[in-house]
Design an enzyme around this catalytic site. Structure first.
Site, short mmCIF file in Angstrom:
data_model
loop_
_atom_site.label_atom_id
_atom_site.label_comp_id
_atom_site.label_asym_id
_atom_site.label_seq_id
_atom_site.Cartn_x
_atom_site.Cartn_y
_atom_site.Cartn_z
N SER A 583 56.09 -13.17 40.32
CA SER A 583 55.92 -12.42 38.92
C SER A 583 54.46 -11.80 38.97
CB SER A 583 56.02 -12.72 37.32
OG SER A 583 55.58 -12.65 37.04
N TYR A 596 53.25 -19.68 31.46
CA TYR A 596 54.06 -18.58 32.28
C TYR A 596 53.16 -17.82 33.56
CZ TYR A 596 57.51 -15.63 34.58
OH TYR A 596 58.29 -14.74 35.08
#
Length: 706
Positions: A583, A596
Site C-alpha cells: 500500500s 494499518y
C-alpha cells in the site's frame, strides 16, 4: 443388429430422445451433430477429440445449380461431444472419389491430404481430417468411427480377428492395423466389397467403423456392436484375475491424496525440465487396479495400441519404484530417489527416437514422460495445460481398459516401436503442432492469489487466466467465493481454475490450499499475497483486537502463506514469483492509520527480507503498492471509508474524486491496474528483478521510493 436390445444396454448409454430427434427430421446435418454429441458424451465410446462421424447429403452445387452429393464430417482437431456445424468439413463426394485417379501409392499418401482442400464444398468448412477418405469410400449415409475401449480390447488382442469373426458371426469385418490415411480408406472399401452384408469393420489395434441408412440406425448399430464387445469381455473378466491379480493394496483415499500432494511438485519439477508443465492426478479405481497389479511392469512397458491413445500418452509411462506409504517429507531424499528414474526415461526416449527416426523426421520433442504411475496411489499426467494433462490421463485410463479386456480374452498386443514412432513423429501431426497458437506468457504457470474473490484479488486472477495461467482462487468469505466460482466457470471452464476456502490466519486452511494446488495442478509457480482488511481510527480509539487482527492478516498471513509456498517451490526447483500487495501507506504517514499503515510497512520490509533470502532458490519477491482502489474493494465498505473520509474532512462518497485529484496524473485507480502491475513482475520480462516496489497510485509524490 436391430432395436431389440435397446432395453438391455448395460455397458453403453442409450441417450436418443425421439421427441428431440423428430424436430430435426429433414436436417441430416443436424441429426449428425445430435448423434455425434450423444456418442461423445460417453467416454466408453470415444475419448475427447477422438473418433469421427459423418453423413452424406444431396445439395445444390453453387457452380452448376445441379444436385451434388456432399459429405459432412468432423473436421481436423474437433471433438464429437461438443461438435457444432462450424466444426464440420463439407466436401464434394465425387471429387473425393476422383482422387483415386491421382493416388500415387502408399508412399505418397500424405500428399493426398493437401488435395482434400480442392474437394471442399462449403467454404466455411473446418480443415478436413486425415480420416476423410475412410468415410468417403464407404457408401453409407451415416458413419461412425469411434475408439470404444471394449472394441479396441478385441482389436488389440493377439487373436482379435478370430474373436471378431466368431463373436459377430461374420457381420463385422476386419482390416489389419494401418496408419490412418488414403490407403486405409481403400482397404475399408475393399473389405466392404468382399463382405457386402457386414454392419461394421474392426480396425486392428485401432478402433471401430459402423454405419446406417439414417442417423438413428447408425447410432443404434454403434451401440449394439460396442455393447456386444463389452458384454463378451466382462464375461471373460469375471472368470479371470484382472492383470494377474493384486501385488499390493492401495492407501486409503485420504492418504492417497496426501501422498499425491506431497510428490506432485517434485514430479512436476522433473517433467518441466524443458518447459513448465501443468499436472493432473487421478486415483480412479480402474487406475488403481492396474498400478497395484502383478502385470503392471510388463503391460506398462508395452505402451498403448490405439493411435489416439498413443499420441496423447507417449511411447510408455514412467512407473515409480516407490512404496505407497513411503515418507515423502524429505525433499532432498525424494529427489535423489526419483532422479535416476527420470534420467533413465529420458535416455530410453532418446534411444527410441534415434533408432526409429527417418531422414525427414522432426527434431526430438520433450523426452520427459507424460504419464507417471505410482503403485498404491494413482496416476499423474503432465502436459502444457490442465486440459491436455487431464485428457492424457483419460486416454491412458482408456488404454488400461483396453489392456484389461485384451488380457482377459486373449493376450494384449501394442504397436511396434517403429509404428508408434511413425504416428508420434508423423509429418502431418508435426504440421498440426506448428499451426498451434503461440503460447501465452503465463502458459504452464500455476498461480495462487489469496483473497481472490475480492476486487483486487479477482482482477489479478482474471488477468493471469487471460495470460495463460491456471489459478487457485480462494477466500474466507464462502458466499463470495461461490459466486466467483460460478462466474469463472462460465468465463474460463473448470480446467483453468480450482477453489478452496482460505483464511490466511489459519494454518490448516493454508496447508489445504497448497495441497489443492498440488493435487489439481501439480504445484505452484506464482503466489500473490493479496488478502487484506483495513481499520482506520485515531490511535486512542484503536483496540488491541484491531491491532492483532491487522497484523495477523496482513503481516503474519503474508509470512505464513509465503512459508508454506516455499515448501512447494523448493520441491519443484523451478524458481518462482511471490508478489505482495502492499500500500502507499507503507511509505506515507497519515492520520488515523497507526495499525494499518505500520502493518503495511511491516509487509513491505518482510518482502525485502524474503527477497534477500530466497534469491538463491531463484524465487523473486516483489511488491505492488496500490492506493485508493475503491471500486469493488471490500475494505472500502463501511467503517474504513468513513474513517478515511473523517480523517480528510470530507464525505465518504467524495473519496474517489478526492483521491484522484491528489495524484499527479489525476487518475482513479482500478483493480485492473493492480492486476497489470502484478503481471509486469511475473510475465517474464522482469525475470531478473527481485526486491522491487512498484507504486500504482496515480502518482503520489510522498510515496516515491527514495
Amino acid at each position: 443388429m436391430t432395436d431389440s436390445r435397446l432395453s438391455t444396454f448395460k455397458y453403453v448409454n442409450y441417450l436418443w430422445d425421439k421427441e428431440h430427434a423428430e424436430k430435426l427430421v429433414g436436417d441430416e446435418v443436424g441429426l449428425l451433430l445430435y448423434r455425434s454429441n450423444l456418442l461423445g458424451a460417453d467416454l466408453r465410446l470415444t475419448n475427447y477429440g477422438g473418433g469421427n462421424t459423418s453423413c452424406k447429403t444431396t445439395e445444390t452445387d453453387p457452380l452448376t445449380g445441379s444436385n451434388t452429393e456432399v459429405m459432412w464430417i468432423k473436421g481436423s482437431g474437433g471433438d464429437i461431444g461438443s461438435l457444432k456445424k462450424n466444426g464440420l468439413a463439407a466436401l464434394y463426394l465425387d471429387k473425393l472419389h476422383n482422387l483415386k485417379n491421382v493416388y500415387g501409392g502408399i508412399e505418397k499418401e500424405d500428399e493426398m491430404v493437401g488435395l482434400f482442400n480442392h474437394c471442399i464444398f462449403d467454404l466455411d468448412s473446418k480443415a478436413p481430417s486425415i480420416d476423410t477418405p475412410l468415410h468417403a469410400f464407404l457408401p453409407f449415409k451415416h458413419i461412425d468411427h469411434l475408439h470404444p475401449d471394449a472394441a479396441i480390447a478385441i482389436a488389440a488382442a493377439k487373436d482379435g480377428e478370430r474373436i471378431t469373426k466368431e463373436l459377430f458371426d461374420g457381420e463385422i469385418g476386419w482390416v489389419e492395423w494401418q496408419r490412418p490415411g488414403f490407403d486405409l480408406g481403400l482397404k475399408l472399401e475393399d473389405c466392404l466389397n468382399e463382405n457386402p452384408d457386414i454392419k461394421g469393420i474392426m480396425l486392428g489395434s485401432h478402433g471401430l467403423f459402423t454405419w446406417g441408412d439414417t442417423a438413428y440406425d447408425c447410432y443404434v448399430n454403434t451401440l449394439n456392436v460396442v455393447e456386444k464387445c463389452a458384454e463378451y469381455i466382462e464375461e471373460k473378466v469375471s472368470k479371470s484375475k484382472v492383470f494377474g491379480g493384486a501385488r499390493l493394496m492401495s492407501l486409503d483415499e485420504t492418504d492417497r491424496k496426501n501422498q499425491a500432494a506431497q510428490i506432485a511438485p517434485v514430479l512436476r519439477g522433473f517433467c518441466s525440465s524443458e518447459r513448465h508443465m501443468v499436472g493432473h492426478f487421478t486415483d480412479d479405481q480402474r487406475v488403481l487396479d492396474f498400478v497395484n497389479s502383478n502385470h503392471l511392469e510388463r503391460l506398462a512397458a508395452m505402451g498403448t495400441s490405439c493411435p489416439d491413445h498413443f499420441l496423447r500418452t507417449k511411447i510408455s509411462p514412467l512407473v515409480l519404484e516407490l512404496e505407497p506409504h513411503v515418507d515423502l517429507n524429505d525433499t532432498a531424499e525424494l529427489v535423489s530417489k526419483l532422479e535416476p528414474a527420470f534420467v533413465a526415461y529420458r535416455k530410453m526416449y532418446a534411444e527410441y527416437y534415434e533408432s526409429c527416426k527417418h531422414a525427414n523426421s522432426p527434431s526430438m520433442r520433450d523426452p520427459n514422460p507424460v504419464i507417471i504411475l505410482y503403485p498404491g496411489v494413482g496416476l499423474f499426467a503432465f502436459a502444457k495445460d490442465k486440459q491436455t494433462a487431464r485428457v492424457a490421463a483419460e486416454f491412458y485410463t482408456n488404454a488400461i481398459n483396453v489392456m484389461r479386456g485384451a488380457e482377459a480374452i486373449s493376450e494384449y498386443t501394442s504397436l511396434s516401436r517403429q509404428e508408434a514412432f511413425n504416428i508420434e513423429y508423423w509429418l502431418l501431426e508435426e504440421a498440426k503442432l506448428q499451426r498451434m497458437p503461440k503460447a501465452k506468457p503465463l502458459s504452464g504457470k500455476i498461480a495462487l492469489i489469496t483473497g481472490s474473490a475480492g476486487g483486487i484479488g479477482k482482477a489479478i486472477s482474471k488477468k493471469f487466466l487471460e495470460e495463460g495461467a491456471v489459478v487457485i482462487i480462494n477466500d474466507m468469505d464462502e458466499g463470495r467465493l461461490d459466486e466467483t466460482v460460478r462466474q469463472f466457470d462460465k468465463l474460463y471452464g473448470k480446467d483453468r481454475f480450482t477453489s478452496t476456502v482460505l483464511n490466511v490466519t489459519k494454518d490448516e486452511d493454508i496447508r489445504n490450499a497448497f495441497k489443492q494446488a498440488g493435487i489439481y495442478f501439480g504445484g505452484v509457480d506464482i503466489v500473490v499475497n493479496c488478502a487484506g482488511l483495513s481499520i482506520s481510527k485515531p490511535i486512542e480509539e484503536h483496540t488491541d483486537e484491531d491491532w492483532d487482527l491487522l497484523y495477523d492478516v496482513l503481516v503474519k498471513g503474508q509470512f505464513k502463506v509465503t512459508k508454506e509456498a516455499l515448501k512447494v517451490l523448493r520441491k519443484q526447483d523451478l524458481g518462482g514469483d511471490i508478489v505482495n500487495i502492499g500500500s502507499k501507506n507503507a511509505l506515507v504517514s497519515g492520520p488515523n492509520n497507526a495499525g494499518y499503515g505500520s502493518a503495511k510497512a511491516a509487509q513491505l520490509h518482510l518482502s525485502r527480507l524474503n527477497a534477500a533470502e530466497l534469491g538463491k532458490d531463484r524465487i523473486r519477491v516483489n511488491v505492488v503498492n496500490p492506493d485508493a482502489v475503491i471500486i469493488d474493494s471490500k475494505i472500502w465498505e463501511g467503517a474504513w471509508a468513513e474513517g478515511r473520509a473523517t480523517a480528510y474532512g470530507i464525505k465518504p462518497e467524495e473519496l474517489p474524486a478526492f483521491y484522484a485529484k491528489r495524484t499527479l496524473l489525476n487518475e482513479t485507480i482500478l483493480p485492473e491496474d493492480i492486476a497489470n502491475a502484478c503481471f509486469v513482475f511475473v510475465g517474464g520480462l522482469l525475470s531478473k528483478s527481485t526486491g522491487n516496489i512498484l507504486n500504482v497510485d496515480g502518482g503520489v509524490a510522498m510515496a516515491f521510493v527514495r
